[in-house]
Design a protein around this motif. Structure first.
Motif, PDB file in Angstrom:
ATOM      1  N   GLU A 193      -1.727  -3.001  -1.971  1.00 25.01           N
ATOM      2  CA  GLU A 193      -1.196  -2.299  -2.970  1.00 25.01           C
ATOM      3  C   GLU A 193      -0.088  -1.656  -2.455  1.00 25.01           C
ATOM      4  N   VAL A 194       0.223  -1.351  -1.009  1.00 25.24           N
ATOM      5  CA  VAL A 194       1.261  -0.679  -0.258  1.00 25.24           C
ATOM      6  C   VAL A 194       2.431  -1.617  -0.584  1.00 25.24           C
ATOM      7  N   GLU A 237       4.755   6.740  -4.273  1.00 24.95           N
ATOM      8  CA  GLU A 237       3.599   7.284  -3.693  1.00 24.95           C
ATOM      9  C   GLU A 237       2.531   6.042  -3.145  1.00 24.95           C
ATOM     10  N   GLY A 238       2.361   5.939  -1.937  1.00 19.49           N
ATOM     11  CA  GLY A 238       1.534   4.804  -1.625  1.00 19.49           C
ATOM     12  C   GLY A 238       0.081   5.338  -1.905  1.00 19.49           C
ATOM     13  N   SER A 240      -6.000  -2.161  -0.276  1.00 19.33           N
ATOM     14  CA  SER A 240      -5.283  -0.978  -0.215  1.00 19.33           C
ATOM     15  C   SER A 240      -3.797  -1.217   0.540  1.00 19.33           C
ATOM     16  N   VAL A 241      -4.026  -2.074   1.569  1.00 17.50           N
ATOM     17  CA  VAL A 241      -2.737  -2.537   2.204  1.00 17.50           C
ATOM     18  C   VAL A 241      -1.739  -3.422   1.356  1.00 17.50           C
ATOM     19  N   ARG A 244       5.279  -2.759   5.912  1.00 17.31           N
ATOM     20  CA  ARG A 244       6.464  -2.490   5.680  1.00 17.31           C
ATOM     21  C   ARG A 244       7.748  -3.094   6.461  1.00 17.31           C
ATOM     22  N   GLN A 296      -3.951   5.784  -1.641  1.00 14.80           N
ATOM     23  CA  GLN A 296      -4.775   6.069  -0.707  1.00 14.80           C
ATOM     24  C   GLN A 296      -5.865   5.026  -0.267  1.00 14.80           C
ATOM     25  N   GLU A 336      -0.914  -1.304   7.375  1.00 12.04           N
ATOM     26  CA  GLU A 336       0.378  -0.958   6.557  1.00 12.04           C
ATOM     27  C   GLU A 336       1.688  -1.111   7.260  1.00 12.04           C
ATOM     28  N   LYS A 389       8.613   5.035   0.666  1.00  9.74           N
ATOM     29  CA  LYS A 389       7.926   6.086   0.883  1.00  9.74           C
ATOM     30  C   LYS A 389       8.197   7.226   0.101  1.00  9.74           C
TER      31      LYS A 389
END
Length: 511
Positions: A392-393, A504-505, A389-390, A473, A507, A469, A500
């Protein structure tokens, strides 16, 4: 050091390790030293008399730690991760306390038997076919190796000897058998795709065989027809292809080879040993959505994945599974008189020395056992979901700045591979390389790069337990700023943070 001194030193060491991990995010990832920095800081010879622990620990802090690259930092985004966790560290501590050579069962029975048990646990957890279990009627099983490269050397040597034995079956004259074997050795060829790890080529060098590459498709995966074509070409040249490494998660892009197509080729070529190298991405097989990847693995001879990359066990814990142990024993088993014992002679026990290149081995199963029990299956799955998930961010941020960056391979398993946007920047390769070098020179984050055909690209991978995350960034912000400096174009300071609003980040997924 007596027991009380050890107790005191151990407390201090544990406290320092905990402090190190709690402050690691704020440390520069790569050291600010020059090659050869350490020798002038150390004496020319060891001390004549023993020193107290405090003096040794001070030198560790002042002289060794400044030369470390901090692989456990959430800002370490290069290569593939080398996970470390507290349960795994305790496993290594106990392994050192119980140290033994462990080359056969009698050396320390629990060392062998725990390894067999935890690797059967892992085999089932990865959804490998039952033929890879130690209890399978075909004689399969798992063994812990030092690395995926070591595993490949082991199975390639075994494949070489199996192929040669098959070629002289039915020949009864020993001299004739030796003559045929010698002739064949010069023609043996090991195969890997252009995206396979270099360990297969190195293993071929060690085994004294040739090496050939098979081209991949536009998605960087090995396909069945390309493999058939290469096998046909080699045989037309009078060569003998005997081994193939296919990959679940290639080093450059985490591509997944076409296992169903390769399985069909394997069925057509029963003398071809097929090994699946899943060093990093194999960990994902514990997740339900990836279990379908193993449906054709019963057609393959061996499989290896590194728990020390993405599955929370400290280095070294490379888990090799074979469908049949017999080729390993035939190729690697030598039993001098001083290794003979009644248990090995009866065949009732496993002697892992015959499953590897070295003789001795450590009690590595302990740290796997500790990690599995401390995290549980759900905890290990949550770790993988979190790190993906991180990732994917980060992928979302790259896609959100299509004016600066271009993704060059499908992101998967927490890996994003990208370069400078080509249309706007006609020198995309040069710009990408300069951006990569500028970001790494700052030391705040550490990235790695790759070359895909003629494309120079940057790799960012988020498989570490401390991946966050905010680190991604910040890394993206540094990349955006570097593009502005290298390309000489205006780039807004807040550009990296606009994602951001633009994208849309994803979940965080649970289990």
């Amino acid at each position: 050091m007596n027991s009380q001194e050890f107790r005191d030193a151990a407390h201090k060491a544990i406290d320092q390790i905990i402090d190190y991990y709690e402050t690691i995010e704020g440390r520069r990832v790569t050291p600010e030293i020059q090659p050869g920095y350490l020798r002038p800081l150390l004496p020319d010879a060891p001390p004549q008399e023993g020193e107290v622990w405090d003096a040794i620990q001070k030198d560790l802090t002042d002289k060794i730690m400044p030369g470390l690259t901090h692989w456990q930092s959430p800002n370490f985004l290069a290569f593939f991760p080398a996970n470390a966790t507290y349960p795994g560290m305790l496993g290594d501590l106990y392994s050192s306390a119980f140290t033994c050579a462990a080359f056969n069962w009698i050396c320390s029975p629990a060392v062998t038997e725990l390894e067999t048990v935890v690797l059967d646990w892992l085999c089932n957890l990865l959804n490998l076919p039952p033929c890879f279990l130690s209890t399978s009627p075909n004689g399969g099983g798992g063994v812990i190796q030092g690395s995926a490269s070591e595993a490949i050397v082991t199975v390639l040597v075994s494949a070489r000897d199996r192929y040669l034995r098959q070629c002289v079956e039915g020949v009864t004259d020993e001299k004739e058998k030796e003559r045929i074997t010698a002739q064949l050795r010069n023609r043996l060829v090991a195969l890997g795709s252009t995206q396979a790890n270099s360990s297969t080529q190195k293993a071929a060098l060690i085994a004294g065989t040739r090496f050939a590459v098979v081209e991949v498709d536009g998605e960087f995966k090995l396909r069945g027809e390309a493999l058939r074509k290469k096998l046909r070409e080699l045989r037309e040249e009078g060569l003998e292809p005997f081994y193939l490494t296919c990959t679940l998660g290639t080093t450059s892009t985490c591509a997944i080879d076409a296992f169903d197509e390769i399985a069909a080729v394997a069925q057509e070529n029963p003398n071809l040993w097929v090994h699946v190298d899943a060093a990093y991405a194999g960990a994902a097989l514990i997740l339900p959505e990836y279990k379908h990847l193993t449906t054709t693995f019963s057609n393959f001879d061996s499989f290896d994945m590194n728990m020390h990359k993405w599955l929370l066990v400290p280095f070294d814990a490379s888990c090799l599974f074979v469908k049949s142990r017999k080729p390993l024993l035939d190729a690697l088993s030598i039993t001098p008189s001083y290794l003979r014992n009644q248990f090995s002679e009866t065949g009732l026990v496993t002697d892992y020395r015959d499953w590897q290149i070295p003789l001795g081995r450590r009690f590595r199963a302990l740290k796997i056992w500790f990690v599995m029990r401390s995290y549980g299956v759900v905890g290990m799955q949550k770790h993988l979901y979190h790190t993906m998930s991180v990732g994917e961010v980060f992928t979302g941020m790259v896609r959100g700045r299509g004016d600066l960056f271009e993704i060059v391979a499908e992101p998967r398993f927490g890996l994003t591979v990208f370069r400078g946007e080509e249309e706007r920047n006609k020198r995309a390769n040069g710009l990408t390389k300069e951006v990569y070098e500028k970001v790494n020179a700052g030391g705040e984050v550490f990235l790695s790069s790759t070359v895909l055909g003629t494309v120079y690209a940057i790799r960012v991978v988020t498989g570490a337990p401390r991946a966050e995350e905010r680190s991604m960034r910040r890394a993206f912000e540094l990349l955006v700023k570097a593009v502005g400096k290298v390309a000489g174009m205006p780039v807004e300071e807040e550009a990296a943070m606009r994602v951001k609003e633009e994208v849309e980040g994803p979940q965080l997924r649970g289990v």
